[in-house]
Design an enzyme around this catalytic site. Structure first.
Site, PDB file in Angstrom:
ATOM      1  N   ARG A  77      12.853  -8.635   3.621  1.00  0.00           N
ATOM      2  CA  ARG A  77      13.538  -7.994   4.766  1.00  0.00           C
ATOM      3  C   ARG A  77      14.996  -7.772   4.367  1.00  0.00           C
ATOM      4  O   ARG A  77      15.888  -8.609   4.568  1.00  0.00           O
ATOM      5  CB  ARG A  77      13.456  -8.887   6.000  1.00  0.00           C
ATOM      6  CG  ARG A  77      14.156  -8.294   7.224  1.00  0.00           C
ATOM      7  CD  ARG A  77      13.476  -7.086   7.763  1.00  0.00           C
ATOM      8  NE  ARG A  77      12.101  -7.393   8.206  1.00  0.00           N
ATOM      9  CZ  ARG A  77      11.163  -6.478   8.383  1.00  0.00           C
ATOM     10  NH1 ARG A  77      11.431  -5.209   8.136  1.00  0.00           N
ATOM     11  NH2 ARG A  77       9.961  -6.814   8.786  1.00  0.00           N
ATOM     12  N   GLN A 101       1.004  -1.326   5.864  1.00  0.00           N
ATOM     13  CA  GLN A 101       2.159  -0.453   6.152  1.00  0.00           C
ATOM     14  C   GLN A 101       3.102  -0.425   4.946  1.00  0.00           C
ATOM     15  O   GLN A 101       3.403  -1.463   4.346  1.00  0.00           O
ATOM     16  CB  GLN A 101       2.906  -0.986   7.379  1.00  0.00           C
ATOM     17  CG  GLN A 101       4.287  -0.353   7.579  1.00  0.00           C
ATOM     18  CD  GLN A 101       4.739  -0.311   9.014  1.00  0.00           C
ATOM     19  OE1 GLN A 101       4.098   0.364   9.843  1.00  0.00           O
ATOM     20  NE2 GLN A 101       5.815  -1.007   9.297  1.00  0.00           N
ATOM     21  N   ARG A 106       6.095  -2.858  -2.661  1.00  0.00           N
ATOM     22  CA  ARG A 106       7.130  -3.829  -2.266  1.00  0.00           C
ATOM     23  C   ARG A 106       6.588  -5.258  -2.185  1.00  0.00           C
ATOM     24  O   ARG A 106       7.372  -6.193  -2.041  1.00  0.00           O
ATOM     25  CB  ARG A 106       7.752  -3.426  -0.937  1.00  0.00           C
ATOM     26  CG  ARG A 106       6.764  -3.459   0.241  1.00  0.00           C
ATOM     27  CD  ARG A 106       7.452  -3.193   1.561  1.00  0.00           C
ATOM     28  NE  ARG A 106       6.514  -3.285   2.687  1.00  0.00           N
ATOM     29  CZ  ARG A 106       6.880  -3.342   3.951  1.00  0.00           C
ATOM     30  NH1 ARG A 106       8.168  -3.291   4.276  1.00  0.00           N
ATOM     31  NH2 ARG A 106       5.973  -3.432   4.909  1.00  0.00           N
ATOM     32  N   HIS A 188      13.614   2.031   0.844  1.00  0.00           N
ATOM     33  CA  HIS A 188      13.892   1.558   2.213  1.00  0.00           C
ATOM     34  C   HIS A 188      15.195   0.725   2.246  1.00  0.00           C
ATOM     35  O   HIS A 188      15.163  -0.476   2.527  1.00  0.00           O
ATOM     36  CB  HIS A 188      12.698   0.701   2.671  1.00  0.00           C
ATOM     37  CG  HIS A 188      12.577   0.543   4.149  1.00  0.00           C
ATOM     38  ND1 HIS A 188      13.492  -0.161   4.899  1.00  0.00           N
ATOM     39  CD2 HIS A 188      11.638   0.978   5.025  1.00  0.00           C
ATOM     40  CE1 HIS A 188      13.111  -0.148   6.168  1.00  0.00           C
ATOM     41  NE2 HIS A 188      12.011   0.532   6.280  1.00  0.00           N
ATOM     42  N   ASP A 233      15.041   5.416  14.999  1.00  0.00           N
ATOM     43  CA  ASP A 233      13.987   5.459  13.964  1.00  0.00           C
ATOM     44  C   ASP A 233      13.612   6.925  13.790  1.00  0.00           C
ATOM     45  O   ASP A 233      12.723   7.448  14.432  1.00  0.00           O
ATOM     46  CB  ASP A 233      12.765   4.653  14.413  1.00  0.00           C
ATOM     47  CG  ASP A 233      11.823   4.359  13.247  1.00  0.00           C
ATOM     48  OD1 ASP A 233      10.909   3.516  13.433  1.00  0.00           O
ATOM     49  OD2 ASP A 233      12.008   4.976  12.184  1.00  0.00           O
ATOM     50  N   GLU A 293      17.213   5.776   4.337  1.00  0.00           N
ATOM     51  CA  GLU A 293      16.083   5.642   3.402  1.00  0.00           C
ATOM     52  C   GLU A 293      15.692   7.027   2.863  1.00  0.00           C
ATOM     53  O   GLU A 293      15.223   7.879   3.627  1.00  0.00           O
ATOM     54  CB  GLU A 293      14.903   5.015   4.136  1.00  0.00           C
ATOM     55  CG  GLU A 293      15.243   3.774   4.946  1.00  0.00           C
ATOM     56  CD  GLU A 293      14.210   3.461   6.007  1.00  0.00           C
ATOM     57  OE1 GLU A 293      13.095   4.022   5.961  1.00  0.00           O
ATOM     58  OE2 GLU A 293      14.508   2.644   6.899  1.00  0.00           O
TER      59      GLU A 293
HETATM   60  O1  TA6 Z   1      11.608   3.035   7.887  1.00  0.00           O
HETATM   61  C1  TA6 Z   1      11.591   2.685   9.239  1.00  0.00           C
HETATM   62  C2  TA6 Z   1      10.300   1.939   9.526  1.00  0.00           C
HETATM   63  O2  TA6 Z   1       9.184   2.746   9.242  1.00  0.00           O
HETATM   64  C3  TA6 Z   1      10.328   1.484  10.975  1.00  0.00           C
HETATM   65  O3  TA6 Z   1       9.407   2.207  11.769  1.00  0.00           O
HETATM   66  C4  TA6 Z   1       9.988  -0.009  10.890  1.00  0.00           C
HETATM   67  O4  TA6 Z   1       8.584  -0.198  10.923  1.00  0.00           O
HETATM   68  C5  TA6 Z   1      10.598  -0.334   9.529  1.00  0.00           C
HETATM   69  O5  TA6 Z   1      10.197   0.761   8.711  1.00  0.00           O
HETATM   70  C6  TA6 Z   1      10.270  -1.685   8.968  1.00  0.00           C
HETATM   71  O6  TA6 Z   1       8.922  -1.764   8.588  1.00  0.00           O
HETATM   72  P1  TA6 Z   1       8.377  -3.185   8.011  1.00  0.00           P
HETATM   73  O7  TA6 Z   1       6.940  -2.933   7.632  1.00  0.00           O
HETATM   74  O8  TA6 Z   1       9.243  -3.527   6.848  1.00  0.00           O
HETATM   75  O9  TA6 Z   1       8.566  -4.175   9.134  1.00  0.00           O
END
Ligand code: TA6
Length: 319
Positions: A77, A101, A106, A188, A233, A293
């Site tokens: 994070r 996601q 990563r 990111h 966002d 990003e």
């Molecule tokens: O890049 C923005 C995003 O897609 C947000 O929608 C939020 O989900 C963020 O990434 C963080 O995602 P993560 O999977 O690291 O919690």
């Protein structure tokens, strides 16, 4: 293992003057590089995640959660997590549907491929007094689950170049197989700011953006600057300008220059979402960070067997 054909050729260090210093941690989890000017960068092998980039002033330019998990058990994070081969929650009925996601890059351990140094002028002028660290990830390094979820033969080389006037991070994607595949990529990056109340971003006008706070509805972006006054966002698509700047108190703080990438995401979770993330700390940390990003996330890049794609960013700090 990225085979030697794809390993970078190191440029021999010059014999004159003080040299950049590169160290690997005793537990082989982190690579640190430092320039004689004092600029430094730290990269975890887990995710090839840049977790610190300091200017020669000693100023930390990246935000890292105080509860960031750095033991390789969870995506970091903060810093610069690499998003590949899918951005966001994967679409249904797609080759990436079974991936987590933001994909697997990563949250997989990369291989440190080595360093190269040169001293041929500033980074932004094509050369640099700099040090380049290369990291590799290929299909054989993936977990069985990831390999099953995305069964393509690929190799990534991620280059982190620390220069006197900035940090460059470039991702090279190669299709090592015969079957074509499509992917998205994004860096990111969590930037550290003094106080989000006096921060704005510029260079986002003249295009459209998807607002994920407003049910992913599409909007046109007419204003030259965006102030962050709540959860933000936004996915800005096919930006005309290659530079997104972060201003603090109306003064330039950081410039993020896209290289062969068309899209930029601006994210701040704000109070409620920050509190809801277990690895986001302190709770009010959203006041001291903004994500800008760069990526290719609107649609998909497609690689035929043997083809490569490279994209990334050059970030300049003004303090
Ligand atoms: O890049 C923005 C995003 O897609 C947000 O929608 C939020 O989900 C963020 O990434 C963080 O995602 P993560 O999977 O690291 O919690």
């Amino acid at each position: 293992m990225v085979d030697r054909a794809h390993k970078p050729s190191a440029i021999s260090a010059s014999s004159t003057g003080p040299q950049p210093q590169v160290d690997i941690s005793a537990d082989d989890s982190k690579v640190t590089a430092r320039l004689p000017t004092g600029d430094s960068v730290e990269v975890l092998l887990y995710g090839a995640t840049v977790i610190s980039w300091k200017s020669n002033s000693g100023q930390e330019n990246l935000w890292l959660s105080q509860k960031a998990v750095l033991d390789g058990s969870k995506a970091v994070r903060g810093g610069i997590p690499i998003v590949f081969p899918v951005f966001g929650p994967p679409p249904q009925n797609h080759a990436t549907s079974s991936l987590p996601q933001h994909g697997f890059a990563r949250s997989t351990r990369w291989e440190y491929l080595g360093k190269s140094t040169s001293e041929s002028g500033a980074l932004s002028r094509g050369g640099d007094d700099s040090v380049k660290l290369d990291f590799g990830l290929s299909q054989s390094q993936l977990s069985p689950e990831s390999r099953k979820a995305w069964p393509y033969d690929f190799s990534l080389v991620y280059s982190v170049t620390l220069g006197k006037d900035g940090l460059q991070t470039m991702l090279n994607v190669r299709n090592e197989g015969k079957e074509s595949f499509e992917f998205q990529m994004l860096l990111h990056t969590y930037f550290a700011v003094k106080n989000i109340s006096n921060v704005s971003t510029s260079g986002l006008a003249g295009t459209s953006y998807i607002d994920k706070v407003l049910d992913a509805t599409e909007h046109s972006s007419s204003s030259p600057t965006l102030s962050i006054t709540g959860e933000t966002d936004r996915v800005y698509k096919s930006l005309k300008q290659d530079t997104t700047s972060i201003l603090q108190d109306d003064k330039p703080r950081l410039d993020v220059v896209r290289d062969n990438l068309t899209d930029t995401v601006v994210w701040n979770p704000w109070k409620e979402k920050a509190k809801a993330m277990g690895d986001f700390a302190p709770d009010e940390g959203y006041m001291n960070m903004v994500c800008v990003e760069v990526g290719s996330v609107d649609g998909w890049q497609k690689l035929e067997g043997g083809e490569t794609f490279e994209g990334g960013q050059l970030v300049k700090s003004h303090i």
